[in-house]
Design an enzyme around this catalytic site. Structure first.
Site, PDB file in Angstrom:
ATOM      1  N   GLU A   1      10.522   0.228 -11.010  1.00 33.68           N
ATOM      2  CA  GLU A   1       9.051   0.249 -10.890  1.00 33.68           C
ATOM      3  C   GLU A   1       8.577   0.984  -9.642  1.00 33.68           C
ATOM      4  O   GLU A   1       7.449   1.469  -9.594  1.00 33.68           O
ATOM      5  CB  GLU A   1       8.479  -1.181 -10.920  1.00 33.68           C
TER       6      GLU A   1
ATOM      7  N   HIS B   1      15.339  -1.457  -8.966  1.00 36.97           N
ATOM      8  CA  HIS B   1      13.904  -1.642  -9.224  1.00 36.97           C
ATOM      9  C   HIS B   1      13.257  -0.314  -9.613  1.00 36.97           C
ATOM     10  O   HIS B   1      12.704   0.383  -8.760  1.00 36.97           O
ATOM     11  CB  HIS B   1      13.205  -2.189  -7.974  1.00 36.97           C
TER      12      HIS B   1
ATOM     13  N   ASP C   1       0.828  -1.214   0.000  1.00 32.06           N
ATOM     14  CA  ASP C   1       0.000   0.000   0.000  1.00 32.06           C
ATOM     15  C   ASP C   1       0.862   1.264   0.000  1.00 32.06           C
ATOM     16  O   ASP C   1       0.430   2.304  -0.503  1.00 32.06           O
ATOM     17  CB  ASP C   1      -0.953   0.015   1.197  1.00 32.06           C
TER      18      ASP C   1
ATOM     19  N   CYS D   1      16.432  -6.310 -12.066  1.00 31.02           N
ATOM     20  CA  CYS D   1      17.068  -7.018 -10.949  1.00 31.02           C
ATOM     21  C   CYS D   1      17.440  -8.443 -11.379  1.00 31.02           C
ATOM     22  O   CYS D   1      18.387  -8.631 -12.119  1.00 31.02           O
ATOM     23  CB  CYS D   1      16.173  -6.975  -9.719  1.00 31.02           C
TER      24      CYS D   1
ATOM     25  N   GLN E   1     -23.544  -1.808   9.534  1.00 28.29           N
ATOM     26  CA  GLN E   1     -24.029  -1.422  10.867  1.00 28.29           C
ATOM     27  C   GLN E   1     -23.244  -2.156  11.955  1.00 28.29           C
ATOM     28  O   GLN E   1     -22.845  -1.578  12.962  1.00 28.29           O
ATOM     29  CB  GLN E   1     -25.510  -1.779  11.026  1.00 28.29           C
TER      30      GLN E   1
HETATM   31  N1  GLN Z   1      17.620 -13.058  -6.333  1.00 35.05           N
HETATM   32  C1  GLN Z   1      18.408 -11.989  -6.843  1.00 35.05           C
HETATM   33  C2  GLN Z   1      19.288 -11.370  -5.785  1.00 35.05           C
HETATM   34  O1  GLN Z   1      19.064 -11.547  -4.614  1.00 35.05           O
HETATM   35  C3  GLN Z   1      17.527 -10.928  -7.471  1.00 35.05           C
HETATM   36  C4  GLN Z   1      16.644 -10.237  -6.494  1.00 35.05           C
HETATM   37  C5  GLN Z   1      15.557  -9.435  -7.142  1.00 35.05           C
HETATM   38  O2  GLN Z   1      15.247  -9.627  -8.309  1.00 35.05           O
HETATM   39  N2  GLN Z   1      14.939  -8.561  -6.385  1.00 35.05           N
HETATM   40  O3  GLN Z   1      20.220 -10.677  -6.096  1.00 35.05           O
END
Ligand code: GLN
Length: 536
Positions: free
Chosen positions: A509, A507, A70, A381, A192
């Site tokens: 995203e 990451h 969240d 990643c 309620q």
């Molecule tokens: N398993 C991989 C690592 O620990 C990639 C981790 C991931 O994609 N967040 O480096």
């Protein structure tokens, strides 16, 4: 600071997080500065050690906290930057208390839920307030009213409300108003009862947000108002949105929620037209083009496991005026059937983050397919690590190249642990976590897309590109496009001879916004769209 507490009733999965986030959007539109937080009643210290199947995605903040998903909604719907303070679990509360008890901080007293657990929670609410310059803190209490484990949090917000006074606190209860198809009727009784439960605890909500699949008639609103002790105008209807979660703020605005909140809290803040948000919605809902991409993963059956990823793809679609059909491909299906069967029709291939052995070879096959068939590739990643392994094996002919995560004794550990990770045995909070700087090399896709030389992105992983193989791989054509100079870590790789083959160790995203799509996602969808247009 003013405080809005959001609780939930009847069932879970009502979208409390989205409701809280959407209120944040609306208050920001009134020129208010907001921050948001979530308190979760479970006993894990944080969700970092939980499988995505248990709890969905683990969202990472700039300061490296592993938090509830969240918080991702909160950051996407508002301009707030959240930190480890903004997510508190019962596990963390107890861990803190037990640490204090062992130190002897309680000076011989019996340590109890009341007052010690409650005070620990209240202290955190105050701390968030002190550390933030926001006008309003919107705080969501996880779980459902009536759960045994949620009681301390509800008691804490009740006590806190007394302490700061009625003009400064507002309770919003998100509840379900089910439609019983066979009876053709909307039922108010669960609401309620849920409100009665809250009142039993000492909390009278001022606003009820009623999740429903059918509109609430004036009679139904009147009934809920009468039996839940709230004015009829504070019975808010929140229908399931038709197309996009980013419609929720508009729906709540229609019901005047932000006006009511400001009135209750004595905030003189006026709403502006939400033209930009509406424009963004239009691009999301009625795009001109269409493209199809594959997400090759392990947790593809579960919508919540890659929450931020799917959102970032949607943002990038809107930025390119394109609908993006996401085809979820199980990496193990590729192992069984070969890559072509599942990927042939795709305009782009994305391999997201992940852990553990299962499906790894299928992901490697997907990366190979993308490289050889010149399909736009985006690795995140694990998706970058996979691409490096594939390149080492099939271009550099390093037979058996692998990550030591999957094969400890591989002859070519192109991905491996850093020295500092080798001695760590604890699983919780020990990865490379949070925002770190990255320098982008001139002339690369990444540099063009970011239009910046220095960026900051969030991490969550243990394994790294092994610099021992750097020369060999780059000589064969792999470009190191991003680099964390201070620690000499590879952060972005690319293949320049390919239309779009970009992969990053971080990451991205987590930093994409609906109104400001992340450059790497935008670039990937742009490339996929180009491919889609060229083949139609
Ligand atoms: N398993 C991989 C690592 O620990 C990639 C981790 C991931 O994609 N967040 O480096």
């Amino acid at each position: 600071m003013k405080y809005v507490f959001v609780t939930g009733g009847v069932i879970s999965s009502l979208g409390k997080g989205l409701t809280a986030a959407s209120l944040g959007t609306l208050l920001e539109n009134r020129g208010l500065k907001v921050t948001l937080a979530k308190f979760d009643p479970y006993l894990n210290v944080d969700p970092g050690t939980m499988s995505p199947f248990q709890h969905g995605e683990v969202y990472v903040t700039d300061d490296g906290a592993e938090t509830d998903l969240d918080l991702g909604h909160y950051e996407r719907f508002t301009h707030a930057t959240l930190s480890r303070l903004n997510n508190l679990t019962s596990g963390r509360v107890y861990a803190n208390i037990i640490e204090k008890e062992r130190r002897g901080d309680y000076l011989g007293k019996t340590v109890q839920v009341i007052p010690h657990v409650i005070n620990e929670i209240i202290e955190r609410i105050k701390l968030i307030g002190e550390k933030s310059d926001a006008d309003v803190l919107i705080m969501e209490i996880g779980g459902t009213t009536g759960d045994i484990e949620g009681l301390p949090f509800l008691e804490a917000i009740r006590q806190f409300a007394i302490e700061v006074g009625p003009k400064n606190v507002l309770f919003i209860h998100v509840t379900l108003v089910p439609y019983i198809r066979v009876a053709g009727e909307i039922k108010t009784k669960p609401t309620q009862q849920s409100v009665a439960k809250l009142r039993e605890i000492g909390i009278q909500p001022q606003i009820l947000i009623c999740r429903s699949e059918k509109p609430l008639s004036p009679e139904v609103r009147q009934k809920i108002s009468m039996f839940c002790n709230v004015p009829a105008e504070c019975v808010i209807e929140e229908l399931d949105v038709a197309n996009s979660i980013y419609e929720v703020p508009m729906a709540l605005r229609q019901e005047n929620v932000d006006e009511l909140v400001c009135r209750y809290l004595g905030l003189l803040a006026f709403a502006k037209p939400m033209t930009e948000w509406e424009k963004m919605l239009k691009r999301l809902i009625q795009p001109k083009y269409k493209t199809q991409i594959a997400v090759v993963g392990k947790y593809i059956g579960l919508q919540d496991a890659y929450k931020s990823l799917y959102e970032a793809i949607k943002h990038a679609g809107a930025a390119n005026d394109s609908a993006v059909e996401i085809v979820r491909v199980d990496a193990e299906d590729i192992e069984r059937d070969g890559a072509a069967k599942h990927l042939r029709k795709m305009d782009g291939i994305l391999v997201p983050g992940g852990f553990g052995n299962r499906g790894i070879e299928g992901k490697i096959m997907a990366a190979r397919y993308a490289r050889e068939k010149k399909v736009p590739y985006f690795g995140i990643c694990l998706g970058m690590q996979i691409a490096v392994i594939e390149f080492a094996r099939n271009v550099c002919k390093l037979k058996g190249a692998n990550s030591t995560e999957f094969e400890a004794k591989t002859p070519h550990p192109v991905i491996c642990l850093l020295e500092e990770q080798r001695t760590i045995t604890d699983k919780g909070g020990t990865m490379r976590l949070g925002a770190m700087p990255c320098k982008l090399a001139a002339g690369t896709h990444a540099r063009r897309l970011y239009n910046a030389a220095l960026i900051s992105e969030r991490h969550r992983h243990r394994y790294e590109f092994n610099n021992t193989y750097r020369e060999q791989l780059t000589k064969a054509g792999l470009v190191i496009a991003g680099h964390y100079t201070e620690k000499d870590l590879v952060e972005v790789i690319e293949l320049p001879a390919h239309p779009h083959f970009v992969a990053c160790q971080f990451h991205p995203e987590f930093k994409s916004k609906p109104y400001d799509a992340h450059p790497l996602f935008r670039g990937f969808i742009e490339a996929a769209l180009k491919k889609a247009k060229s083949t139609t």
